[in-house]
Write a protein that holds these residues in place. Structure first.
Motif, PDB file in Angstrom:
ATOM      1  N   UNK A  55       0.847  -1.196   0.000  1.00 13.43           N
ATOM      2  CA  UNK A  55       0.000   0.000   0.000  1.00 13.43           C
ATOM      3  C   UNK A  55       0.881   1.243   0.000  1.00 13.43           C
ATOM      4  N   UNK A  56       0.636   2.143  -0.949  1.00  8.82           N
ATOM      5  CA  UNK A  56       1.464   3.348  -1.037  1.00  8.82           C
ATOM      6  C   UNK A  56       0.821   4.539  -0.327  1.00  8.82           C
ATOM      7  N   UNK A 236     -10.219   7.076  -0.906  1.00 11.62           N
ATOM      8  CA  UNK A 236     -11.068   7.935  -1.729  1.00 11.62           C
ATOM      9  C   UNK A 236     -10.341   9.106  -2.386  1.00 11.62           C
ATOM     10  N   UNK A 237      -9.023   9.033  -2.475  1.00 12.28           N
ATOM     11  CA  UNK A 237      -8.265  10.088  -3.126  1.00 12.28           C
ATOM     12  C   UNK A 237      -7.016  10.480  -2.370  1.00 12.28           C
ATOM     13  N   UNK A 238      -7.089  10.424  -1.035  1.00 15.25           N
ATOM     14  CA  UNK A 238      -5.888  10.651  -0.237  1.00 15.25           C
ATOM     15  C   UNK A 238      -4.969   9.464  -0.267  1.00 15.25           C
ATOM     16  N   UNK A 239      -5.511   8.301  -0.555  1.00 15.70           N
ATOM     17  CA  UNK A 239      -4.788   7.045  -0.703  1.00 15.70           C
ATOM     18  C   UNK A 239      -5.645   6.121  -1.540  1.00 15.70           C
ATOM     19  N   UNK A 301       4.277   8.146   1.877  1.00 16.57           N
ATOM     20  CA  UNK A 301       3.034   7.476   2.232  1.00 16.57           C
ATOM     21  C   UNK A 301       3.098   7.009   3.671  1.00 16.57           C
ATOM     22  N   UNK A 302       1.966   6.991   4.343  1.00 15.20           N
ATOM     23  CA  UNK A 302       1.908   6.772   5.787  1.00 15.20           C
ATOM     24  C   UNK A 302       2.581   5.482   6.242  1.00 15.20           C
ATOM     25  N   UNK A 324       6.910   1.101   9.405  1.00 15.11           N
ATOM     26  CA  UNK A 324       6.934   2.564   9.359  1.00 15.11           C
ATOM     27  C   UNK A 324       7.913   3.153  10.368  1.00 15.11           C
ATOM     28  N   UNK A 325       8.184   2.422  11.448  1.00  9.69           N
ATOM     29  CA  UNK A 325       9.082   2.929  12.477  1.00  9.69           C
ATOM     30  C   UNK A 325      10.472   3.231  11.930  1.00  9.69           C
ATOM     31  N   UNK A 326      10.836   2.632  10.787  1.00 11.91           N
ATOM     32  CA  UNK A 326      12.169   2.824  10.224  1.00 11.91           C
ATOM     33  C   UNK A 326      12.156   3.679   8.963  1.00 11.91           C
ATOM     34  N   UNK A 327      11.084   4.465   8.806  1.00 14.00           N
ATOM     35  CA  UNK A 327      11.004   5.319   7.624  1.00 14.00           C
ATOM     36  C   UNK A 327      12.152   6.323   7.573  1.00 14.00           C
TER      37      UNK A 327
END
Length: 342
Positions: A55-56, A236-239, A301-302, A324-327
């Protein structure tokens, strides 16, 4: 970039203590380069590769903004037109009830996050549902209602940059109504996914995963897993999009290297800065930042994804960490690469 370069990149990725992938392409490179480490499915021991989709999340906003600009360059959308007349009436009513001057909010304001729309993703209820009720099925109206029920305008339209997922949800609604096409189908057509060989890309819940694509990677924040989170939470558009790191990097190259827009003026319009506060930070669907002395256009991306393009070097890079913790570590690695090619 040769095999030694790929090996060095593999070694660099191994410094990230989570599965990660990175891919670079563009006219500034002799050939594309990619590397990945770890497992897309830790229990099944399925390797995470540059072909594994994920998922982006908010990287989707760049696709949505570019789609709006495709309609603009054909004269089908006026970026400076008020949004109120184009929105689904129920959404306009929600905004007006919350105190928004919908006649003053334009498409451009939504695109560059200067509309003053309160971001529903920052509410306590949204966070609670995301963490505790991952099978909850959201609607566009429900998320706009959550925004409007939590706060009125955060600023006057065109006053300052304030990031808002809700603004892009409104934009997605407008694009569907203006074009007469579902957003997923519209983005696929206008961004030329099939024609340009973006074979791993699809809009979750709205279209099937492409034939032959490997299963989507599992994505985490620390020890908490969000793989089973219903896609409607960010749809819906934000993702909404899922794809692999190769297609994400390739899209950035396509966007800047004249394979999507009909006219070079359209890229210039996408990169134009408004006159509002912090306008330089975010253009139309893209952040602007400097890596060293080089300007780079980028979005994250989140769930731990990143895509960027350096016009000076002609290089597109996309990366993903499944935790995500290692972004931050992934972001630093991408910056190191961009400095090296600059």
């Amino acid at each position: 970039m040769d095999a030694d370069g790929a090996n060095l990149w593999q070694q660099a990725l191994s410094r990230i203590p989570a599965p990660a992938a990175i891919f670079a392409t563009g006219k500034g490179l002799a050939k594309p380069l990619g590397a990945a480490t770890g497992f897309a499915d830790p229990e099944g021991r399925r390797p995470f590769t540059t072909e594994t989709p994920f998922r982006i999340a908010s990287n989707t906003k760049t696709f949505v903004a570019a789609t709006a600009l495709r309609l603009w360059e054909r004269g089908e959308l006026d970026l400076d037109q008020p949004a109120a007349a184009l929105l689904t009436p129920a959404l306009t009513e929600l905004l007006q009830t919350a105190g928004y001057g919908t006649g003053e909010i334009t498409i451009r304001h939504l695109l560059n996050h200067s509309a003053g729309i309160f971001d529903h993703t920052g509410t306590e209820r949204f966070a609670k549902v995301i963490h505790e009720v991952q099978d909850h099925v959201w609607t566009r109206e429900e998320q706009v209602r959550l925004s409007c029920g939590s706060s009125g305008p955060t600023a006057s339209p065109g006053f300052e940059f304030r990031y808002s997922d809700t603004g892009y949800i409104l934009l997605g609604d407008i694009l569907e109504r203006v074009s007469g096409r579902p957003l997923a189908f519209l983005v696929r057509q206008e961004m030329r996914f099939d024609e340009l060989g973006m074979t791993s890309a699809w809009w979750e819940k709205e279209e099937p995963a492409p034939a032959g694509v490997v299963p989507r990677a599992r994505q985490f924040i620390g020890k908490e897993e969000f793989t089973a989170l219903d896609a409607s939470a960010d749809l819906f558009g934000g993702g909404g999009l899922a794809m692999n790191v190769r297609d994400l990097a390739s899209f950035m190259a396509h966007l800047f290297e004249a394979r999507i827009f009909q006219r070079p003026e359209t890229v210039a319009e996408m990169l134009s800065a408004g006159t509002h506060k912090r306008a330089e930070d975010y253009r139309l669907g893209l952040f602007s930042r400097y890596v060293g002395e080089v300007e780079v256009f980028t979005h994250a991306g989140f769930w731990g994804t990143l895509a960027c393009y350096s016009p000076d070097s002609g290089v597109a890079v996309a990366g993903c960490t499944l935790d995500k913790a290692y972004f931050g570590e992934l972001e630093r690695l991408v910056e190191e690469f961009l400095l090296a090619v600059a």
